[in-house]
Design a protein around this motif. Structure first.
Motif, PDB file in Angstrom:
ATOM      1  N   ILE A  35      50.600  50.536  43.316  1.00 19.36           N
ATOM      2  CA  ILE A  35      49.726  49.937  44.330  1.00 19.36           C
ATOM      3  C   ILE A  35      50.286  50.189  45.727  1.00 19.36           C
ATOM      4  CG2 ILE A  35      48.793  47.781  45.257  1.00 19.36           C
ATOM      5  CD1 ILE A  35      48.638  46.748  42.370  1.00 19.36           C
ATOM      6  N   VAL A 128      42.297  48.361  42.510  1.00 18.05           N
ATOM      7  CA  VAL A 128      43.631  48.144  41.955  1.00 18.05           C
ATOM      8  C   VAL A 128      43.929  46.654  41.960  1.00 18.05           C
ATOM      9  CG1 VAL A 128      44.452  50.413  42.736  1.00 18.05           C
ATOM     10  CG2 VAL A 128      44.826  48.415  44.187  1.00 18.05           C
ATOM     11  N   ALA A 156      47.545  51.197  38.040  1.00 18.41           N
ATOM     12  CA  ALA A 156      47.555  50.265  39.169  1.00 18.41           C
ATOM     13  C   ALA A 156      46.679  49.041  38.903  1.00 18.41           C
ATOM     14  CB  ALA A 156      47.114  50.985  40.447  1.00 18.41           C
TER      15      ALA A 156
END
Length: 181
Positions: A35, A128, A156
């Motif tokens: 991320i 995400v 993610a």
């Protein structure tokens, strides 16, 4: 070129930290660097970055989640803080990103997210965060219904429910036409 927005969903202490109130634990912690890297990449490419963070009021008997989950992401608690390096990325780029609170699973429900994205000519959302089968899923469904192209980086997103996580990834692809990368 299609204009994209990275939407970081609920990557907060309560959802990710080992002692969080509704934590994904190790699964949520494992996606932190992916991320953070995506945030860095999107900012460097002048693409839109959005942080959509869960917000609840203490002892709210009217919120439907009160009957489903323990209290989490309560206003004024550390549980609402962004987690780890994602928090660092937010602090580093807070003047360049959009951040808002949400009170339902979807980042679109009861917010002006669609308006913010359309003002910036966004056509594709990259989702995400956590939880894959709850808030990410509901945001994806709303994205689909609003006509956005959807991309989900599978490294993610995470959930505290591995079966739900796997099901959601298939649902994104099979029912929403999402690209899973």
């Amino acid at each position: 070129m299609v204009k994209r927005a990275l939407i970081v969903i609920d990557y907060t202490y309560d959802f990710v930290a080992s002692d969080g109130k509704l934590t994904c634990g190790a699964a949520g912690q494992a996606i932190e660097q992916d991320i953070s890297s995506l945030i860095e990449q999107f900012v460097e490419q002048n693409e839109v970055v959005v942080f959509a963070n869960d917000l609840h009021e203490e002892n709210d008997p009217y919120h439907p989640e009160s009957k489903l989950f323990p209290p989490h992401n309560i206003r004024g608690t550390k549980g609402r803080d962004l987690y780890g390096s994602v928090k660092d990325m937010y602090e580093k780029y807070k003047e360049q990103v959009i951040s808002f609170d949400k009170t339902r699973y979807s980042a679109f429900a009861g917010t002006n997210l669609d308006i913010l994205l359309r003002e910036r000519s966004v056509e594709e959302v990259v989702l995400v965060g956590v939880c894959t089968d709850i808030c990410v899923l509901h945001t994806a469904v709303d994205s689909y219904n609003l006509g956005y192209k959807i991309t989900i980086p599978d490294k993610a997103v995470a959930s505290f429910n591995e079966a739900g996580h796997a099901w959601a990834l298939q649902h994104f692809k099979g029912c929403l036409g999402a690209t899973i990368i």
